[in-house]
Structure formats: structure tokens, C-alpha cells
Enzyme design. Sequence first.
Site: not given
Ligand code: WQD
Length: 338
Positions: A10, A12, A31, A124, A149, A153, A177, A199, A231
Site C-alpha cells: 500500500g 505508506i 497484502d 491515526s 474510521y 482506530k 498519523y 483524499n 490538516r
Molecule cells: C483533507 C481535507 C477534506 C477531498 C486523512 C486520511 C485518514 C487519516 C487522516 C491517517 C478535508 C478536503 C478532500 C476532496 C476536499 N490519516 N477534501 N475535496 O479526511 O483528513 O483523512 O487523514 O490515518 O486516513 O484519510 O484527508 O485528504 O480526505 O481530506 O475538499 O475531494 O481536504 O474536506 O478538509 P482526511 P482528506
Amino acid sequence: MKIIVTGGAGFIGSHTVVELIDCGYDPVIIDDFRNSEKFILKQIEGITSKPIKHYEIDCGNVKEMKRVFKEENPDGIIHFAADKAVNESVNNPLKYYENNVSNLINLIKVIEEYDIKSFVFSSSCTVYGEPDSIPVKESTPTKAAFSPYGETKQMGEKILLDYFKNKPTCNLSLLRYFNPIGAHRTGEIGELPIGVPNNLVPFIMQTASGKRNVLTVFGNDYDTPDGYCIRDYIHVVDLAVAHVLTLKHGVEQVHQPLVLNVGTGKGHSVLEVIRTFEEQTGEKVNFQIGERRAGDVPSIYADNALITSVLGWKPKYNLGDALLHAWKWEQRIQQLMN
Ligand code: WQD
């Protein structure tokens, strides 16, 4: 020293396998390729010039997992195998509880009879829910997760902490993370979302490369300086190195269960990510503002002082580096997938 890496093909996992090899470890990948592509194994071999041993197994298959552990008798485990899309978990919670919780329990049952020195768990920042104050420390109370999710975790951490209380010979480390992004500097491995990316960063890449017409930004009316969600975007190679240092710490000395934030300590808004990508690459991102997305917290980023003091780890790459590497990988994927 042999290390089992579940989910090792995957995003990471593959970057961590490269760093493990570079540090002289002997990683073995488990995997089932539900969220990864087999050709990544060849890519890892191309980067490291080392053959990669792998088993195509679902962590839920206890019989097969027992066969692998008997065969490999590993010294350590890094458990990545899980589903990780916040919004997908809202729509399909059972998939997340089965893969992220019951398969973790299966894995624990398998390792009972082995002398595992170090168990590193992929946790996470979503365990913090919507924190009362940021940046979040490991001591920041975890709150009701904002998504299934995040729940999985939180449960995973509790299950492991309770189980390893009676297993002092195995050193447990929980790595929380933040937002892993980017790709290997060679451009030979990176994020490979299956279908429409959940993402932000892979969606930006696919919009810039023309695979997607438009990026929908899920709301810009949050209580943040520019109204966009914030973020902590961490380069996947920095995250991989954190795993190797954590594993090393566990196989070399007995320690109490470790809970560590792995983030850059800096928050960036969605708009800042888009603008940084455009500045770094000269590409344009076509985006529109849409409705907020279920499961999103307005703002979260890490206080990473603890991992620095315990392991001496510091991020090497910044947001611009990660976006450049992600873009290099996006262009490479076209050649690899054709
Ligand atoms: C980031 C920002 C969305 C997609 C991820 C991983 C999760 C965890 C935490 C490890 C948010 C915005 C996104 C899009 C958007 N990591 N966005 N349009 O939700 O913080 O979670 O990090 O465990 O596993 O999934 O990440 O990239 O989905 O969103 O506006 O098409 O981008 O609203 O504000 P998220 P993300």
C-alpha cells in the site's frame, strides 16, 4: 532481522518497506491487494535492488497467517493493513469494523505463540475527534471519533494496549498519523487510489493531469483563518522513516507502550495546498466549492515534540516537496499503467 509488514504494498507500507531495506532489515509483505497493486512490488525491487518476499493473504485468514508466521518467525511487525477513507467509512461502517478491528484481533491471535519484540500499529489523528485545542499532543483527550474510521482506530489502540499489558516482552508502539501525502523522490512509488480518490492530494493530482474535470472543495465556511479545513500534511517518506525508527526502538530495547503523533507540527488549509501545488508545478487546479463532507473536522495538526524527543525523528520534507513528488509520481503512473 525479519519484519512482517501487513499492507506492505500500500501507500505508506511500500514506502516503509523501502526504508526498512535501506536500514538493513528483511521485510516480508502480507497484502491481499484489495487496496494496492501488485506491480508496486516490482517498483520496490527497482528502487532497492533487493528481491521482495510477499504473501497474498487477507489478514482475516487465520490459517494462512499462522502458516506465514511459522515460516517466517519474525522479530517485528508493522501492521498497516486497514481501510482508511474517513468519508467512505461513514457510508460503509461494517467494512471498516471488519477489516480494521476484527482482522486486528485475528492478527493478535496469530502472533500469540511467537516471540515478537516490536509491534508497530498504524493509528491515526482521527482518534482525537474534533480537539478542543490544537496542536494536539498525545495527552490530548481522545473524543468521540467523527467517523467509523476514527472509531476503529480508537478501538484498535485500546485492544492493543489491553492485550500487551500482559505481554511485557513485546514492545507496542501506536503511531498516530496525520495526513500522509507525496511519493518517493525517485517517482517510482506513490499513492495509488483505487477508483475516485477520497483524499485531497490525489484528487488534486488527477485534476491537474486531466483525469478528473474538477476538484470539489468540501466547504470553505469553517471557523478557520481562510474558511477552509486545516490538516497536517506529512510526506510519506518522513512517515516511513518514523516507522523504521519506532520499530528499531522496539527491537533494541524494552519500553512501555508508546503512543506517538507523527505529523509535521504545521497546519495548512485546503486552499493553501492547492495554491502551493500551483506555485510548485506551474499547473492549474480547476476547483469548485461544494457542501461540507460528513466526518470532516475543521482543523487538526500535531504537536510532534514527543516523537522527536523519544526517537530523534524530525520531518525532512515540507508541503511543497511532497506536492512536487506527488506530481512526479502522477506523471509516472501514466507510463506504468499503460
Ligand atoms: C483533507 C481535507 C477534506 C477531498 C486523512 C486520511 C485518514 C487519516 C487522516 C491517517 C478535508 C478536503 C478532500 C476532496 C476536499 N490519516 N477534501 N475535496 O479526511 O483528513 O483523512 O487523514 O490515518 O486516513 O484519510 O484527508 O485528504 O480526505 O481530506 O475538499 O475531494 O481536504 O474536506 O478538509 P482526511 P482528506
